[in-house]
Write a protein that holds these residues in place. Structure first.
Motif, PDB file in Angstrom:
ATOM      1  N   GLY A 244     113.445  39.989  44.483  1.00 25.36           N
ATOM      2  CA  GLY A 244     112.934  39.118  45.529  1.00 25.36           C
ATOM      3  C   GLY A 244     113.490  39.473  46.894  1.00 25.36           C
ATOM      4  O   GLY A 244     114.496  40.179  47.025  1.00 25.36           O
ATOM      5  N   LEU A 245     112.837  38.964  47.925  1.00 27.75           N
ATOM      6  CA  LEU A 245     113.249  39.278  49.292  1.00 27.75           C
ATOM      7  C   LEU A 245     114.672  38.847  49.585  1.00 27.75           C
ATOM      8  O   LEU A 245     115.456  39.594  50.179  1.00 27.75           O
ATOM      9  N   ASN A 246     115.021  37.627  49.193  1.00 25.43           N
ATOM     10  CA  ASN A 246     116.367  37.125  49.478  1.00 25.43           C
ATOM     11  C   ASN A 246     117.435  38.040  48.879  1.00 25.43           C
ATOM     12  O   ASN A 246     118.454  38.333  49.515  1.00 25.43           O
ATOM     13  N   LEU A 257     122.392  47.832  55.921  1.00 24.01           N
ATOM     14  CA  LEU A 257     121.124  48.566  55.976  1.00 24.01           C
ATOM     15  C   LEU A 257     119.996  47.615  56.363  1.00 24.01           C
ATOM     16  O   LEU A 257     119.931  46.487  55.862  1.00 24.01           O
ATOM     17  N   PRO A 258     119.100  48.051  57.235  1.00 22.03           N
ATOM     18  CA  PRO A 258     117.946  47.202  57.558  1.00 22.03           C
ATOM     19  C   PRO A 258     116.975  47.119  56.383  1.00 22.03           C
ATOM     20  O   PRO A 258     116.884  48.047  55.570  1.00 22.03           O
ATOM     21  N   VAL A 259     116.267  46.008  56.312  1.00 22.96           N
ATOM     22  CA  VAL A 259     115.260  45.793  55.268  1.00 22.96           C
ATOM     23  C   VAL A 259     113.901  45.631  55.948  1.00 22.96           C
ATOM     24  O   VAL A 259     113.754  44.834  56.875  1.00 22.96           O
ATOM     25  N   MET A 260     112.931  46.396  55.463  1.00 26.20           N
ATOM     26  CA  MET A 260     111.575  46.345  56.025  1.00 26.20           C
ATOM     27  C   MET A 260     110.599  45.949  54.931  1.00 26.20           C
ATOM     28  O   MET A 260     110.715  46.405  53.789  1.00 26.20           O
ATOM     29  N   GLU A 261     109.648  45.087  55.278  1.00 23.15           N
ATOM     30  CA  GLU A 261     108.602  44.717  54.324  1.00 23.15           C
ATOM     31  C   GLU A 261     107.228  44.977  54.924  1.00 23.15           C
ATOM     32  O   GLU A 261     106.938  44.537  56.043  1.00 23.15           O
ATOM     33  N   ALA A 288     113.399  34.792  55.152  1.00 23.24           N
ATOM     34  CA  ALA A 288     114.280  35.398  54.148  1.00 23.24           C
ATOM     35  C   ALA A 288     115.266  36.371  54.773  1.00 23.24           C
ATOM     36  O   ALA A 288     116.191  36.832  54.096  1.00 23.24           O
ATOM     37  N   GLY A 289     115.050  36.706  56.048  1.00 18.48           N
ATOM     38  CA  GLY A 289     115.984  37.590  56.734  1.00 18.48           C
ATOM     39  C   GLY A 289     115.550  39.031  56.827  1.00 18.48           C
ATOM     40  O   GLY A 289     116.348  39.905  57.198  1.00 18.48           O
ATOM     41  N   VAL A 290     114.282  39.318  56.491  1.00 13.85           N
ATOM     42  CA  VAL A 290     113.777  40.692  56.605  1.00 13.85           C
ATOM     43  C   VAL A 290     113.860  41.133  58.064  1.00 13.85           C
ATOM     44  O   VAL A 290     113.522  40.376  58.980  1.00 13.85           O
TER      45      VAL A 290
END
Length: 475
Positions: A244-246, A257-261, A288-290
């Motif tokens: 999951g995103l969280n 690290l950055p998270v990209m969706e 979620a903090g993306v």
């Protein structure tokens, strides 16, 4: 070659003869020479082919200059006709990629026309009196609606993904679940876009199951980004697992690290409150903090073709500074249409009613059934014994790679015509002006009222009247 054919071929007039005759009679006055000369040559060649294929002498009337000039004018008219034309979407596929995807709301058209036909402050800051940013027209409202800290828009979502990957992870590894390596249409695939961006794909997990430990074990000093692609155009069911995103954001934070969706279709509306399948919203991803979210403007958003990029200011500023941004930027017409569409989202109830994509997706079955009854009545009033019209309970689709498992209950009209196959009816309607695009099921030509506009019922009625008259004249 027999003498009869040779004699007929000798009777064919030259290009100059037809040109002179038509010009003297002012029949070619409105045809540009770049169209006229090829049309004359093709008319002569067509008659030559008829002569060669025929075993009998042709009717004298076929060689008459008046007849040939008329054929030239007809050919030229077809050659000059606009290739992009209005169609009637009776398929029941709301976001139909082949038919132009989302329809723009009438509420945005006045401003779009003004901006397209007049000068505008596209890149001019009216307050400061100096050059401004074209993103300013939509950045504030995108942040307001989504909760993002910063925003920008490019010409489509594939460009958005490419630009973000090139900025955030060029030359570094991007970790992505194997089950999310989607093809986003037109044979454009996430791995190919990633390779073009200079990022290095690092797959983790399996097609149907990926766990947090797979991401954790893949992180190393070469890792530049954690990437998640929402599988909006297909679904894996059964024995599955996904991170999951969280949880993915937590992994990103631990490793800095950055998270990209990539949401693909992307939506600002929770469709579950309208009885539809729940689709992750843009707001939920950001909550979620993306760090960076991308999605399309012309799918579930219901606006023009665009790739929307939302996220933290640091990352968005870097993306804006990428030289590739100029190559994929949007024009004033897209900006005007997108701004007008986004304005409607300030009142969700207004958006659902005034944005055609949202209105069609959430249209009550009773309203569809009423429109189906109206269309059925119109066709039955043609009083032609060859025409059979049935109301049928079938399903519509969201389309455009959106909500793949969703079947929208609909009330459709199935038509069959004595002496014509369903394919024959479909072909005739497709070649009508304007074309009526339906689908074939159970040997019937099917029309789904969900995607028909109110004024199109009369247009369909007239199309069937013309078809029946045309078939009667050829008996």
């Amino acid at each position: 070659m027999d003498e009869n054919k040779q004699a007929q071929l000798r009777r064919l007039p030259g290009v100059d003869r037809i040109l002179e005759y038509g010009t003297n009679n002012q029949q070619f006055d409105n045809i540009p020479k770049t169209i006229l000369i090829p049309s004359i040559r093709k008319t002569i060649e067509a008659l030559r082919q008829i002569i060669m294929a025929s075993d009998k002498a042709l009717d004298e009337a076929m060689f008459a200059l008046d007849a040939l000039v008329a054929k030239v004018c007809d050919h030229a008219s077809r050659a000059m006709a606009l290739r992009l034309k209005r169609t009637i979407n009776a398929t029941g596929v709301v976001v139909h990629t082949n038919l132009g995807r989302s329809l723009l709301s009438p509420a945005v058209l006045d401003n779009l026309t003004t901006i397209a036909s007049r000068y505008s402050n596209l890149e001019f800051d009216l307050k400061a009196g100096r050059r401004g940013s074209r993103y300013s027209a939509v950045e504030d409202i995108l942040c307001e609606l989504s909760g993002a800290r910063a925003a920008m828009v490019v010409n489509n979502n594939a460009a958005a993904v490419l630009l973000c990957l090139d900025t955030l992870a060029n030359g570094r590894e991007v970790i992505v679940s194997r089950g999310e390596l989607v093809e986003i249409g037109g044979a454009f695939r996430i791995p190919d876009v990633m390779a073009k961006s200079g990022a290095i794909l690092k797959e983790v997990g399996t097609t149907n199951r990926t766990h947090a430990r797979d991401y954790e074990n893949a992180v190393n000093e070469q890792t530049g980004l954690l990437f998640k692609a929402h599988t909006s155009n297909y679904s894996i069911v059964g024995f599955t697992a996904a991170v999951g995103l969280n949880e993915l954001v937590a992994i990103g934070r631990r490793h800095q690290l950055p998270v990209m969706e990539d949401l693909g279709s992307g939506t600002l509306v929770d469709f579950s409150q309208y009885g539809l399948t729940r689709e992750p919203t843009v707001q939920a991803s950001l909550d979620a903090g993306v760090d960076v979210v991308t999605f399309s403007g012309d799918k579930l958003l219901g606006g023009p073709q665009a790739g929307i990029i939302l996220g933290g200011k640091t990352h968005i500023d870097r993306i804006k500074a990428n030289p590739l941004t100029r190559a994929v930027r949007i024009d004033k017409m897209t900006l005007a249409a997108l701004e007008g569409t986004l304005q409607l989202y300030r009142d969700e109830s207004k958006a659902v009613q005034q944005i055609p994509t949202l209105r069609m997706l959430t249209m009550p079955l009773a309203a569809i059934a009423s429109r189906a009854a109206d269309l059925k009545s119109r066709l039955e009033k043609l009083a032609d014994g060859r025409l059979r019209v049935d109301a049928m309970d079938l399903a519509s689709k969201a389309g455009g790679g959106s909500l793949p498992l969703l079947n929208l209950p609909s009330r459709c009209i199935g038509v069959s015509v004595d002496g014509m196959s369903a394919n024959g009816v479909e072909l005739w309607m497709r070649r009508h002006t304007p074309p009526v695009i339906g689908r074939i099921e159970n040997d019937r030509f099917i029309m789904d009222p969900r995607t028909l506009q109110e004024e199109e019922l009369e247009m369909i009625e007239k199309a069937f009247a013309r078809m029946l008259a045309d078939k009667a004249s050829k008996r």
